[in-house]
Design a protein around this motif. Structure first.
Motif, PDB file in Angstrom:
ATOM      1  N   GLY A  78       0.812  -1.217   0.000  1.00 30.27           N
ATOM      2  CA  GLY A  78       0.000   0.000   0.000  1.00 30.27           C
ATOM      3  C   GLY A  78       0.841   1.259   0.000  1.00 30.27           C
ATOM      4  O   GLY A  78       0.519   2.238  -0.675  1.00 30.27           O
ATOM      5  N   GLY A  79       1.951   1.236   0.731  1.00 32.34           N
ATOM      6  CA  GLY A  79       2.830   2.391   0.769  1.00 32.34           C
ATOM      7  C   GLY A  79       3.543   2.638  -0.540  1.00 32.34           C
ATOM      8  O   GLY A  79       3.859   3.775  -0.890  1.00 32.34           O
ATOM      9  N   SER A  80       3.799   1.574  -1.281  1.00 36.28           N
ATOM     10  CA  SER A  80       4.524   1.718  -2.542  1.00 36.28           C
ATOM     11  C   SER A  80       3.627   2.146  -3.695  1.00 36.28           C
ATOM     12  O   SER A  80       4.107   2.685  -4.694  1.00 36.28           O
ATOM     13  CB  SER A  80       5.213   0.398  -2.898  1.00 36.28           C
ATOM     14  N   LEU A  81       2.300   1.920  -3.558  1.00 36.66           N
ATOM     15  CA  LEU A  81       1.389   2.240  -4.654  1.00 36.66           C
ATOM     16  C   LEU A  81       0.973   3.706  -4.678  1.00 36.66           C
ATOM     17  O   LEU A  81       0.660   4.249  -5.724  1.00 36.66           O
ATOM     18  CB  LEU A  81       0.136   1.351  -4.571  1.00 36.66           C
ATOM     19  N   HIS A  82       0.904   4.335  -3.499  1.00 32.71           N
ATOM     20  CA  HIS A  82       0.488   5.741  -3.387  1.00 32.71           C
ATOM     21  C   HIS A  82      -0.890   5.962  -4.002  1.00 32.71           C
ATOM     22  O   HIS A  82      -1.123   6.930  -4.732  1.00 32.71           O
ATOM     23  CB  HIS A  82       1.515   6.668  -4.044  1.00 32.71           C
TER      24      HIS A  82
ATOM     25  N   LEU B 159     -10.691  -3.962  17.645  1.00 30.50           N
ATOM     26  CA  LEU B 159      -9.787  -2.909  18.110  1.00 30.50           C
ATOM     27  C   LEU B 159      -8.853  -2.458  16.986  1.00 30.50           C
ATOM     28  O   LEU B 159      -8.604  -1.257  16.812  1.00 30.50           O
ATOM     29  CB  LEU B 159      -8.982  -3.409  19.313  1.00 30.50           C
ATOM     30  N   PHE B 160      -8.334  -3.419  16.214  1.00 26.54           N
ATOM     31  CA  PHE B 160      -7.507  -3.053  15.061  1.00 26.54           C
ATOM     32  C   PHE B 160      -8.325  -2.273  14.037  1.00 26.54           C
ATOM     33  O   PHE B 160      -7.816  -1.336  13.397  1.00 26.54           O
ATOM     34  CB  PHE B 160      -6.916  -4.310  14.415  1.00 26.54           C
ATOM     35  N   SER B 161      -9.586  -2.667  13.867  1.00 29.09           N
ATOM     36  CA  SER B 161     -10.457  -1.964  12.936  1.00 29.09           C
ATOM     37  C   SER B 161     -10.656  -0.515  13.374  1.00 29.09           C
ATOM     38  O   SER B 161     -10.626   0.408  12.545  1.00 29.09           O
ATOM     39  CB  SER B 161     -11.807  -2.681  12.851  1.00 29.09           C
ATOM     40  N   TYR B 162     -10.845  -0.309  14.672  1.00 32.19           N
ATOM     41  CA  TYR B 162     -10.995   1.048  15.201  1.00 32.19           C
ATOM     42  C   TYR B 162      -9.716   1.848  14.982  1.00 32.19           C
ATOM     43  O   TYR B 162      -9.754   3.012  14.562  1.00 32.19           O
ATOM     44  CB  TYR B 162     -11.322   0.975  16.687  1.00 32.19           C
ATOM     45  N   ALA B 163      -8.570   1.224  15.241  1.00 32.39           N
ATOM     46  CA  ALA B 163      -7.294   1.910  15.034  1.00 32.39           C
ATOM     47  C   ALA B 163      -7.094   2.259  13.567  1.00 32.39           C
ATOM     48  O   ALA B 163      -6.566   3.330  13.231  1.00 32.39           O
ATOM     49  CB  ALA B 163      -6.149   1.030  15.527  1.00 32.39           C
ATOM     50  N   GLU B 164      -7.533   1.374  12.696  1.00 34.87           N
ATOM     51  CA  GLU B 164      -7.361   1.583  11.263  1.00 34.87           C
ATOM     52  C   GLU B 164      -8.152   2.786  10.765  1.00 34.87           C
ATOM     53  O   GLU B 164      -7.650   3.584   9.961  1.00 34.87           O
ATOM     54  CB  GLU B 164      -7.798   0.325  10.513  1.00 34.87           C
ATOM     55  N   THR B 165      -9.379   2.930  11.235  1.00 31.78           N
ATOM     56  CA  THR B 165     -10.256   3.977  10.700  1.00 31.78           C
ATOM     57  C   THR B 165     -10.193   5.282  11.488  1.00 31.78           C
ATOM     58  O   THR B 165     -10.237   6.363  10.912  1.00 31.78           O
ATOM     59  CB  THR B 165     -11.707   3.481  10.675  1.00 31.78           C
ATOM     60  N   ASP B 166     -10.092   5.198  12.820  1.00 24.48           N
ATOM     61  CA  ASP B 166     -10.230   6.392  13.652  1.00 24.48           C
ATOM     62  C   ASP B 166      -8.911   6.945  14.184  1.00 24.48           C
ATOM     63  O   ASP B 166      -8.846   8.116  14.569  1.00 24.48           O
ATOM     64  CB  ASP B 166     -11.152   6.103  14.844  1.00 24.48           C
ATOM     65  N   LEU B 167      -7.876   6.135  14.235  1.00 28.41           N
ATOM     66  CA  LEU B 167      -6.622   6.585  14.840  1.00 28.41           C
ATOM     67  C   LEU B 167      -5.509   6.814  13.826  1.00 28.41           C
ATOM     68  O   LEU B 167      -4.637   7.657  14.047  1.00 28.41           O
ATOM     69  CB  LEU B 167      -6.156   5.565  15.890  1.00 28.41           C
ATOM     70  N   THR B 168      -5.501   6.056  12.735  1.00 22.85           N
ATOM     71  CA  THR B 168      -4.355   6.110  11.822  1.00 22.85           C
ATOM     72  C   THR B 168      -4.711   6.513  10.401  1.00 22.85           C
ATOM     73  O   THR B 168      -3.815   6.585   9.554  1.00 22.85           O
ATOM     74  CB  THR B 168      -3.666   4.731  11.766  1.00 22.85           C
ATOM     75  N   ASP B 169      -5.999   6.781  10.137  1.00 22.51           N
ATOM     76  CA  ASP B 169      -6.437   7.103   8.774  1.00 22.51           C
ATOM     77  C   ASP B 169      -5.954   6.041   7.789  1.00 22.51           C
ATOM     78  O   ASP B 169      -5.243   6.319   6.830  1.00 22.51           O
ATOM     79  CB  ASP B 169      -5.926   8.485   8.351  1.00 22.51           C
ATOM     80  N   HIS B 170      -6.345   4.797   8.100  1.00 22.18           N
ATOM     81  CA  HIS B 170      -6.002   3.639   7.272  1.00 22.18           C
ATOM     82  C   HIS B 170      -4.494   3.471   7.147  1.00 22.18           C
ATOM     83  O   HIS B 170      -3.954   3.243   6.063  1.00 22.18           O
ATOM     84  CB  HIS B 170      -6.658   3.734   5.891  1.00 22.18           C
ATOM     85  N   TRP B 171      -3.821   3.605   8.299  1.00 23.98           N
ATOM     86  CA  TRP B 171      -2.379   3.363   8.432  1.00 23.98           C
ATOM     87  C   TRP B 171      -1.535   4.321   7.590  1.00 23.98           C
ATOM     88  O   TRP B 171      -0.365   4.068   7.338  1.00 23.98           O
ATOM     89  CB  TRP B 171      -2.039   1.915   8.081  1.00 23.98           C
ATOM     90  N   GLY B 172      -2.163   5.408   7.178  1.00 22.21           N
ATOM     91  CA  GLY B 172      -1.442   6.417   6.416  1.00 22.21           C
ATOM     92  C   GLY B 172      -1.192   6.063   4.971  1.00 22.21           C
ATOM     93  O   GLY B 172      -0.577   6.835   4.224  1.00 22.21           O
ATOM     94  N   VAL B 173      -1.665   4.895   4.529  1.00 16.03           N
ATOM     95  CA  VAL B 173      -1.429   4.455   3.142  1.00 16.03           C
ATOM     96  C   VAL B 173      -2.732   4.010   2.470  1.00 16.03           C
ATOM     97  O   VAL B 173      -2.713   3.296   1.471  1.00 16.03           O
ATOM     98  CB  VAL B 173      -0.394   3.308   3.098  1.00 16.03           C
ATOM     99  N   GLN B 174      -3.864   4.414   3.046  1.00 19.83           N
ATOM    100  CA  GLN B 174      -5.173   4.070   2.488  1.00 19.83           C
ATOM    101  C   GLN B 174      -5.389   2.559   2.380  1.00 19.83           C
ATOM    102  O   GLN B 174      -5.917   2.053   1.393  1.00 19.83           O
ATOM    103  CB  GLN B 174      -5.354   4.722   1.106  1.00 19.83           C
TER     104      GLN B 174
END
Length: 229
Positions: free
Chosen positions: A37-41, A104-119
């Motif tokens: 995901g990070g490499s695709l931008h 909990l990971f789902s919450y972190a993914e959507t609300d805390l990290t904006d999809h881990w910063g790589v959508q």
């Protein structure tokens, strides 16, 4: 002491297999998808099915406990019924814990990290996570049970009837699936089946799957009662 409690304690000694290794497998898949995901931008979210690796592990675990733990338990004079009850208690605990961790990971993914910063959408999947938090817990809990008892059934069927009949079972299931597919094509049922699935929610599909889970459990219990070490 309750013998099913002894089985549960036996499984708890293998906490790595129940609570650590499946998440090492899942998080390894997550890291790979994160790198991709990070490499695709990409500007749009990249939806991945990597979370399936956890549930596949539960399926394999169902097979493994029959081959590795069942003969061991019988060697200690543990009743077959107690082995089944202990196994059911263990997978219920593991499935409940996994459901909570995924949420909990789902919450972190959507609300805390904006999809881990790589959508990246790895834990928070469309359709599955559209419902309330308790719906998400139920969906993952039932799916983990489904996969585990599917594996448990296969493992116990193989122990009860050995490899030849297991092979025949798979051939028979393949024939049934092939005939069903042919009939759906012949009578044009695919569109209707597709529309039915599109009309369902994750919760409704989970509730529809409960009878199948129950069938797996009852069949597994019956096989456990008659299987040999």
């Amino acid at each position: 002491m309750n013998r099913s409690g002894l089985v549960l304690r036996m499984f708890m000694r293998e906490r790595m297999a129940w609570f650590v290794i499946p998440w090492l497998v899942t998080l390894s898949s997550f890291v790979i998808n994160l790198i991709i995901g990070g490499s695709l931008h990409e500007e749009q979210n990249m939806v991945t099915g990597g979370l399936a690796s956890f549930f596949i592990y539960m399926f394999v675990m169902g097979i493994i406990i029959v081959s590795q733990f069942f003969p061991f338990a019988l060697g200690f004079s543990i009743r077959r019924t107690d082995f089944f009850l202990g196994s059911t208690a263990m997978i219920a605990i593991a499935s409940a814990a996994a459901s909570l961790i995924i949420m909990l990971f789902s919450y972190a993914e959507t609300d805390l990290t904006d999809h881990w910063g790589v959508q990246l959408q790895f834990f928070n999947l469309p359709f599955v996570h559209d419902g309330a938090w308790y719906v998400q817990l139920l969906v993952h809990f039932v799916l983990a049970l489904h996969m585990f008892f599917a594996g448990y059934f296969i493992g116990m069927f193989n122990r009860r009837f050995r490899a030849t009949w297991t092979f025949i079972l798979f051939i028979a299931l393949s024939l049934v699936a092939g005939i069903a597919s042919m009939l759906c094509t012949r009578f044009g049922w695919w569109d209707e089946i597709g529309r039915w699935f599109l009309d369902q929610t994750a919760l409704s599909l989970t509730l529809w799957s409960l009878p199948l889970v129950l069938i797996y459990m009852l069949a597994s219990y019956k096989l456990t009662r008659t299987a040999t070490a």
